[in-house]
Design an enzyme around this catalytic site. Sequence first.
Site, PDB file in Angstrom:
ATOM      1  N   GLU A 180      -6.250  10.112   4.439  1.00 36.84           N
ATOM      2  CA  GLU A 180      -6.438   8.721   4.862  1.00 36.84           C
ATOM      3  C   GLU A 180      -5.337   7.944   4.171  1.00 36.84           C
ATOM      4  O   GLU A 180      -5.376   7.710   2.964  1.00 36.84           O
ATOM      5  CB  GLU A 180      -7.828   8.237   4.457  1.00 36.84           C
ATOM      6  N   CYS A 194      -5.586  -0.313   2.330  1.00 33.03           N
ATOM      7  CA  CYS A 194      -4.843   0.270   3.451  1.00 33.03           C
ATOM      8  C   CYS A 194      -5.222  -0.326   4.797  1.00 33.03           C
ATOM      9  O   CYS A 194      -4.423  -0.328   5.727  1.00 33.03           O
ATOM     10  CB  CYS A 194      -5.032   1.785   3.475  1.00 33.03           C
ATOM     11  N   GLY A 228      -4.351   7.674   0.039  1.00 38.07           N
ATOM     12  CA  GLY A 228      -3.210   7.125  -0.666  1.00 38.07           C
ATOM     13  C   GLY A 228      -2.024   6.897   0.251  1.00 38.07           C
ATOM     14  O   GLY A 228      -2.185   6.639   1.449  1.00 38.07           O
ATOM     15  N   SER A 229      -0.844   7.027  -0.302  1.00 38.31           N
ATOM     16  CA  SER A 229       0.380   6.708   0.437  1.00 38.31           C
ATOM     17  C   SER A 229       0.788   7.838   1.369  1.00 38.31           C
ATOM     18  O   SER A 229       0.415   9.005   1.177  1.00 38.31           O
ATOM     19  CB  SER A 229       1.524   6.434  -0.546  1.00 38.31           C
ATOM     20  N   VAL A 230       1.587   7.496   2.366  1.00 35.16           N
ATOM     21  CA  VAL A 230       2.086   8.487   3.320  1.00 35.16           C
ATOM     22  C   VAL A 230       2.961   9.515   2.618  1.00 35.16           C
ATOM     23  O   VAL A 230       2.835  10.722   2.860  1.00 35.16           O
ATOM     24  CB  VAL A 230       2.871   7.794   4.455  1.00 35.16           C
ATOM     25  N   GLU A 241       4.981  -0.677   4.889  1.00 33.21           N
ATOM     26  CA  GLU A 241       3.787  -1.136   4.176  1.00 33.21           C
ATOM     27  C   GLU A 241       4.171  -1.674   2.799  1.00 33.21           C
ATOM     28  O   GLU A 241       4.805  -0.978   2.009  1.00 33.21           O
ATOM     29  CB  GLU A 241       2.783   0.009   4.025  1.00 33.21           C
ATOM     30  N   LYS A 272     -10.043  14.042  -8.816  1.00 29.63           N
ATOM     31  CA  LYS A 272      -8.972  13.563  -9.684  1.00 29.63           C
ATOM     32  C   LYS A 272      -8.756  12.075  -9.401  1.00 29.63           C
ATOM     33  O   LYS A 272      -8.248  11.701  -8.350  1.00 29.63           O
ATOM     34  CB  LYS A 272      -7.691  14.358  -9.430  1.00 29.63           C
ATOM     35  N   THR A 276       2.959  10.587  -0.470  1.00 28.16           N
ATOM     36  CA  THR A 276       2.170  11.530  -1.258  1.00 28.16           C
ATOM     37  C   THR A 276       1.359  12.443  -0.354  1.00 28.16           C
ATOM     38  O   THR A 276       1.225  13.641  -0.638  1.00 28.16           O
ATOM     39  CB  THR A 276       1.243  10.772  -2.223  1.00 28.16           C
ATOM     40  N   GLY A 277       0.825  11.898   0.735  1.00 29.73           N
ATOM     41  CA  GLY A 277       0.088  12.731   1.680  1.00 29.73           C
ATOM     42  C   GLY A 277       0.945  13.846   2.255  1.00 29.73           C
ATOM     43  O   GLY A 277       0.498  14.997   2.375  1.00 29.73           O
TER      44      GLY A 277
END
Length: 481
Positions: free
Chosen positions: A249, A284, A226-228, A385, A175, A230-231
């Site tokens: 990651e 990142c 991606g972002s923390v 970030e 995706k 969303t992770g």
Amino acid sequence: MSEPIVGRMLIDGKLVGGLGDQWLDSVDPVDESIIGRVPLGTRDDVEAAVVAADAAQKAWVDVDIKERSALIYKLADALEARAKEISELETRDTGNTIGPMLRDVHTAADRMRLYAGLGYEIKGQTIPATAGGLHVTTRVPFGIVGRIIPFNHPVAFAASRLAPALMSGNSIIIKPSEQSPLSACVLAEIYADLIPPGLVNIVTGDAETGAAIVRHPKIRRLAFIGSVSTGMAIQRAAAEVAVKTVTLELGGKNPMIVCPDADLDAVAAAAVRGMNFAWQGQSCGSTSRLLLHNEIHDKVLEKVVERVAKLKIGNPLDPSVNMGPMNSKAQLEKTLNYIQIAHQEGARIAYGGHRPVGGEFEKGYWVEPTVLSDVKMSMRVAKEEIFGPVLSVFRWSDLDEAIEMANNVDYGLTAAIWTKDIDRALYLARKVESGYLWINTVGTHFRNVPYGGLKNSGVGTEEGLDEMLSYTQIKAINFAA
């Protein structure tokens, strides 16, 4: 102006639109014009991809490593054959400069070939558990892998990351980011006739599309960049439906620690290079915190500002341009907001900090490359970030103080250490809490070296043998005497 590109998804070997017949527009960050559209994938589209991937994987798992490897080599060659076209499209879709985007395509092909050659390392062990019996392990695939791609390196991640999953005997559903999805649709075109139907599926869409992949009970292996935030949401959502293996990651607030014995000209060049201005800082691994010893602080800051001032901002398709626009309006507003917060909290804007002026910058998501000095660890820009072209500069006088500054964040992705003293370099390498460190260099991702973060920067590693093995599970087989 050319007509907008109409992208298609790849499901079960066919290029298709969405079952819901809804579309997402893709915007050129240079002038905010619509350059393409892609299907808004629905839960039903994800279900169709899962059915196709499940059937394809059952056949693929019985394919020899040699044949898997041959397919990956073929896919890499096909990708590079259209490298110029893909890089130009990605430049328009992301705002990133053309040179790095072209390198991204070649890097993706190189990494695919790396995994094609590592296939025979998918092996188990013989264990002397009993004197008369035979006890062995073997590695088996998960089945279907779901991978969600970020906006900053679209085809590089989509193409290179499918290789270890396929080599391990899995099928995959990819995706791409809704912010820069067009190159993934080109990838779908390239691979439609080369891959067994259903082995690779590309489903475009938004966060709901991604959630359908994450929450599907038949997708037992998930990988995300991606972002923390969303992770963490992916971890929660996946755990609600099944026990899944998830690798992440995520972001970084990465330090570059400079000791007083370092080569100051090399440091200044590396500080600018490590900030990834060619991606507008939207990477990142960017070393966005420059930690300078008091003795050299003023000299290095001056050299860094001189170099940043020479960066050319403009149309990223121009090879002479060093920095393009931010990827989206949201990224632009976030960056400008952080610069304002930093100024209010006492940081000094040593360079940049505003939208550039002039006719070509009236539209689009533009911000100057920015250097902040007098930054303290109590400030938000020291710990959060930004994901924009903002380099924060700090002072330190004691080595333990530098270590404390480096580690006093929730992230732990990359770090750079600059010193000519090998003992000091090794001491810092042990003490700094980052998963990927450079000593007297910065920025390069070396082939087959595992890349991943500590703390909130992620779980697991990519880009090396361990990534390929992570797409397998260990099965133990015991033979009686």
